[in-house]
Scaffold this motif. Structure first.
Motif, PDB file in Angstrom:
ATOM      1  N   MET A 140       0.840  -1.198   0.000  1.00  0.00           N
ATOM      2  CA  MET A 140       0.000   0.000   0.000  1.00  0.00           C
ATOM      3  C   MET A 140       0.874   1.245   0.000  1.00  0.00           C
ATOM      4  N   GLU A 141       0.524   2.228  -0.850  1.00  0.00           N
ATOM      5  CA  GLU A 141       1.277   3.466  -0.876  1.00  0.00           C
ATOM      6  C   GLU A 141       1.015   4.263   0.395  1.00  0.00           C
ATOM      7  N   ARG A 142       2.025   5.032   0.794  1.00  0.00           N
ATOM      8  CA  ARG A 142       1.891   5.800   2.023  1.00  0.00           C
ATOM      9  C   ARG A 142       0.852   6.904   1.898  1.00  0.00           C
ATOM     10  N   GLU A 143       0.722   7.472   0.712  1.00  0.00           N
ATOM     11  CA  GLU A 143      -0.186   8.598   0.541  1.00  0.00           C
ATOM     12  C   GLU A 143      -0.966   8.456  -0.755  1.00  0.00           C
ATOM     13  N   TYR A 144      -2.255   8.725  -0.706  1.00  0.00           N
ATOM     14  CA  TYR A 144      -3.091   8.685  -1.901  1.00  0.00           C
ATOM     15  C   TYR A 144      -2.654   9.805  -2.827  1.00  0.00           C
ATOM     16  N   SER A 145      -2.268   9.451  -4.027  1.00  0.00           N
ATOM     17  CA  SER A 145      -1.775  10.435  -4.983  1.00  0.00           C
ATOM     18  C   SER A 145      -2.646  10.397  -6.230  1.00  0.00           C
ATOM     19  N   PRO A 146      -3.551  11.371  -6.387  1.00  0.00           N
ATOM     20  CA  PRO A 146      -4.476  11.328  -7.522  1.00  0.00           C
ATOM     21  C   PRO A 146      -3.774  11.583  -8.853  1.00  0.00           C
ATOM     22  N   ASP A 147      -4.219  10.862  -9.872  1.00  0.00           N
ATOM     23  CA  ASP A 147      -3.752  11.102 -11.235  1.00  0.00           C
ATOM     24  C   ASP A 147      -4.583  12.201 -11.889  1.00  0.00           C
ATOM     25  N   LEU A 148      -5.874  12.212 -11.567  1.00  0.00           N
ATOM     26  CA  LEU A 148      -6.805  13.180 -12.139  1.00  0.00           C
ATOM     27  C   LEU A 148      -7.545  13.899 -11.020  1.00  0.00           C
ATOM     28  N   ILE A 203      -3.997  19.017   0.335  1.00  0.00           N
ATOM     29  CA  ILE A 203      -2.984  18.033   0.716  1.00  0.00           C
ATOM     30  C   ILE A 203      -3.220  17.530   2.135  1.00  0.00           C
ATOM     31  N   ASP A 204      -3.711  18.402   3.028  1.00  0.00           N
ATOM     32  CA  ASP A 204      -4.016  17.982   4.404  1.00  0.00           C
ATOM     33  C   ASP A 204      -5.231  17.050   4.430  1.00  0.00           C
ATOM     34  N   ILE A 205      -6.200  17.337   3.576  1.00  0.00           N
ATOM     35  CA  ILE A 205      -7.371  16.460   3.480  1.00  0.00           C
ATOM     36  C   ILE A 205      -6.940  15.067   3.019  1.00  0.00           C
ATOM     37  N   ILE A 206      -6.068  15.024   2.022  1.00  0.00           N
ATOM     38  CA  ILE A 206      -5.583  13.747   1.500  1.00  0.00           C
ATOM     39  C   ILE A 206      -4.844  12.965   2.587  1.00  0.00           C
ATOM     40  N   ARG A 207      -3.972  13.650   3.308  1.00  0.00           N
ATOM     41  CA  ARG A 207      -3.120  12.967   4.287  1.00  0.00           C
ATOM     42  C   ARG A 207      -3.877  12.461   5.506  1.00  0.00           C
ATOM     43  N   THR A 208      -5.016  13.068   5.813  1.00  0.00           N
ATOM     44  CA  THR A 208      -5.739  12.689   7.032  1.00  0.00           C
ATOM     45  C   THR A 208      -6.988  11.851   6.766  1.00  0.00           C
ATOM     46  N   SER A 209      -7.314  11.595   5.506  1.00  0.00           N
ATOM     47  CA  SER A 209      -8.565  10.898   5.186  1.00  0.00           C
ATOM     48  C   SER A 209      -8.441   9.387   5.375  1.00  0.00           C
ATOM     49  N   HIS A 210      -9.262   8.844   6.266  1.00  0.00           N
ATOM     50  CA  HIS A 210      -9.282   7.382   6.459  1.00  0.00           C
ATOM     51  C   HIS A 210      -9.936   6.705   5.262  1.00  0.00           C
ATOM     52  N   VAL A 211     -10.848   7.411   4.564  1.00  0.00           N
ATOM     53  CA  VAL A 211     -11.494   6.838   3.381  1.00  0.00           C
ATOM     54  C   VAL A 211     -10.452   6.544   2.307  1.00  0.00           C
ATOM     55  N   LEU A 212      -9.562   7.508   2.057  1.00  0.00           N
ATOM     56  CA  LEU A 212      -8.527   7.307   1.043  1.00  0.00           C
ATOM     57  C   LEU A 212      -7.561   6.204   1.449  1.00  0.00           C
ATOM     58  N   LYS A 213      -7.244   6.144   2.740  1.00  0.00           N
ATOM     59  CA  LYS A 213      -6.362   5.071   3.223  1.00  0.00           C
ATOM     60  C   LYS A 213      -7.022   3.711   3.022  1.00  0.00           C
ATOM     61  N   THR A 268     -24.937  -0.333  -0.851  1.00  0.00           N
ATOM     62  CA  THR A 268     -24.861  -1.092   0.407  1.00  0.00           C
ATOM     63  C   THR A 268     -24.667  -0.200   1.624  1.00  0.00           C
ATOM     64  N   GLY A 269     -24.243   1.055   1.416  1.00  0.00           N
ATOM     65  CA  GLY A 269     -23.971   1.939   2.536  1.00  0.00           C
ATOM     66  C   GLY A 269     -22.568   1.800   3.084  1.00  0.00           C
ATOM     67  N   ASN A 270     -21.782   0.842   2.556  1.00  0.00           N
ATOM     68  CA  ASN A 270     -20.403   0.633   3.005  1.00  0.00           C
ATOM     69  C   ASN A 270     -19.504   0.611   1.767  1.00  0.00           C
ATOM     70  N   PHE A 271     -18.601   1.588   1.665  1.00  0.00           N
ATOM     71  CA  PHE A 271     -17.776   1.703   0.463  1.00  0.00           C
ATOM     72  C   PHE A 271     -16.737   0.586   0.333  1.00  0.00           C
ATOM     73  N   LEU A 272     -16.561  -0.217   1.381  1.00  0.00           N
ATOM     74  CA  LEU A 272     -15.612  -1.322   1.316  1.00  0.00           C
ATOM     75  C   LEU A 272     -16.262  -2.655   0.915  1.00  0.00           C
ATOM     76  N   GLU A 273     -17.577  -2.654   0.805  1.00  0.00           N
ATOM     77  CA  GLU A 273     -18.281  -3.884   0.425  1.00  0.00           C
ATOM     78  C   GLU A 273     -18.011  -4.260  -1.036  1.00  0.00           C
ATOM     79  N   SER A 274     -18.420  -5.465  -1.406  1.00  0.00           N
ATOM     80  CA  SER A 274     -18.254  -5.912  -2.789  1.00  0.00           C
ATOM     81  C   SER A 274     -19.064  -5.040  -3.736  1.00  0.00           C
ATOM     82  N   ASP A 275     -18.535  -4.914  -4.961  1.00  0.00           N
ATOM     83  CA  ASP A 275     -19.242  -4.176  -6.005  1.00  0.00           C
ATOM     84  C   ASP A 275     -20.428  -5.008  -6.470  1.00  0.00           C
TER      85      ASP A 275
END
Length: 370
Positions: A1-9, A306-316, A348-355
């Motif tokens: 897993m990358e340390r930080e979410y780095s968007p391409d777009l 950048i602070d939003i990216i670094r602290t977001s548990h969703v992105l992690k 499903t209400g949970n973004f980690l659930e199966s697609d």
């Protein structure tokens, strides 16, 4: 897993205002610019923060609504050019997209302009709620391409237009455009009133799109990363096979273009690549993973991006395939696919659930069912 979410777009929604009122609009567009939306100076500050704080600067896409309706649109492009940002624009193909506007975007160094085509003339005009919209879009696409600007066509796939895909493909070939971005409907915004395609239909559509990719088209699917699995499976087998829908799409494509997708030579190797990572900033500053993933992770009016990216548990969480649940957790393709997190969240209400749109059953899942 990358340390930080780095968007391409990075998609920046300049305004929800639009001269169209499309039946599937994820933004639920409005007729006039709202006073709550970010002003030009706020967008400038955001762009300056991008260049000063992010190690790898994403490509920026100015979208909407219709971004041309933002009162500071020209100065925003000027700021992007001054900061040497790579940027594209996704306008509505209406009266505001004039020759002068196209020249202005070209002058400021726009990387590409994308327009939407969603079916045959009658289907497209119905979806766009405007008679003559198909003809206008084709005319503007021709004009943009004639100026040497990279031209992209976007299509939203839903039950209503699934059999129109060969016609759109034929139209793109006639226009000389081979960049096609296909959005798979998520039931949000005005799209709540439309029906997405089924999981089995998605399998066949993705197989069809992969074969168009083999034919030389640049294909990107939005909220359907399963196309990476389709690609790997097809290369392993060395041939393409599918269901009734794939066969119907193939027959229609052959009628319109003469191309037989089943005669195409399958590549021998798969070139591994990670998923394109995106971020979306709404016209009021809310940050989310995409425009179809409605869960806000912060607001750029209150915090630096950048602070939003670094602290977001969703992105992690979404960056770690080991956090996925259901069959996605045991799927051998989750490193290249991972499923649509937006669809999982909406349904499903949970973004980690199966697609829910994925028909594939990993071997472990099959054994458990047996």
């Amino acid at each position: 897993m990358e340390r930080e979410y780095s968007p391409d777009l990075l998609f920046i929604e300049l305004t929800k205002a639009c001269d169209y009122s499309c039946i599937h609009c994820r933004a639920s567009s409005i007729s006039e610019v709202s006073p709550d939306e970010m002003k030009g100076y706020e967008i400038r500050k955001l762009l300056e923060n991008l260049t000063s704080s992010m190690e790898r600067i994403p490509h920026v896409i100015f979208t909407g609504g219709n971004p041309l309706l933002h009162p500071d649109f020209s100065s925003i492009l000027m700021d992007a050019a001054r900061l040497r940002l790579g940027f594209s624009v996704s306008p509505a193909a209406g009266d505001f997209l004039t020759v002068d506007q196209i020249f202005k975007m070209e002058e400021y160094g726009v990387g590409s302009i994308s327009l939407s085509l969603d079916g045959t003339p009658s289907t497209h005009d119905h979806i766009r709620n405007r008679k003559g919209s198909f003809r206008k879009t084709v005319e503007l696409a021709n004009l943009i391409k004639s100026e040497g600007i990279r031209t992209q066509i976007n299509t939203t796939i839903m039950e209503r237009n699934i059999m129109d895909l060969p016609f759109i493909f034929h139209t793109l070939r006639e226009l000389g455009i081979n960049i096609w971005e296909l959005f798979f409907l998520i039931k949000t915004g005005r799209g709540l009133g439309e029906e997405p395609i089924s999981a089995q239909e998605m399998e066949d559509v993705l197989k069809y799109l992969y074969m168009l990719k083999v034919a030389g088209f640049s294909i990107r699917t939005v909220e359907a990363p399963e196309i990476s699995r389709i690609e790997i499976e097809t290369i392993r087998k060395g041939y393409m096979e599918g269901g009734t829908l794939l066969n119907a799409l193939a027959v229609e494509t052959r009628k319109l273009t003469g191309l037989d997708i089943f005669d195409l030579e399958i590549p021998e190797q798969y070139n591994p690549r990670r998923r394109i990572r995106t971020l979306f900033i709404s016209s009021t500053g809310d940050v989310s993973v995409s425009g179809l993933f409605s869960l806000s992770i912060g607001n750029v009016r209150e915090q630096n991006l950048i602070d939003i990216i670094r602290t977001s548990h969703v992105l992690k969480d979404i960056s770690d395939s080991g956090r996925l649940l259901g069959k996605c957790s045991s799927c051998e393709f989750n490193g290249v696919c991972g499923g649509s997190r937006a669809r999982a969240y909406i349904e499903t209400g949970n973004f980690l659930e199966s697609d829910p749109s994925c028909a594939y059953l990993p071997p472990n899942t099959i054994r458990e069912i047996r």
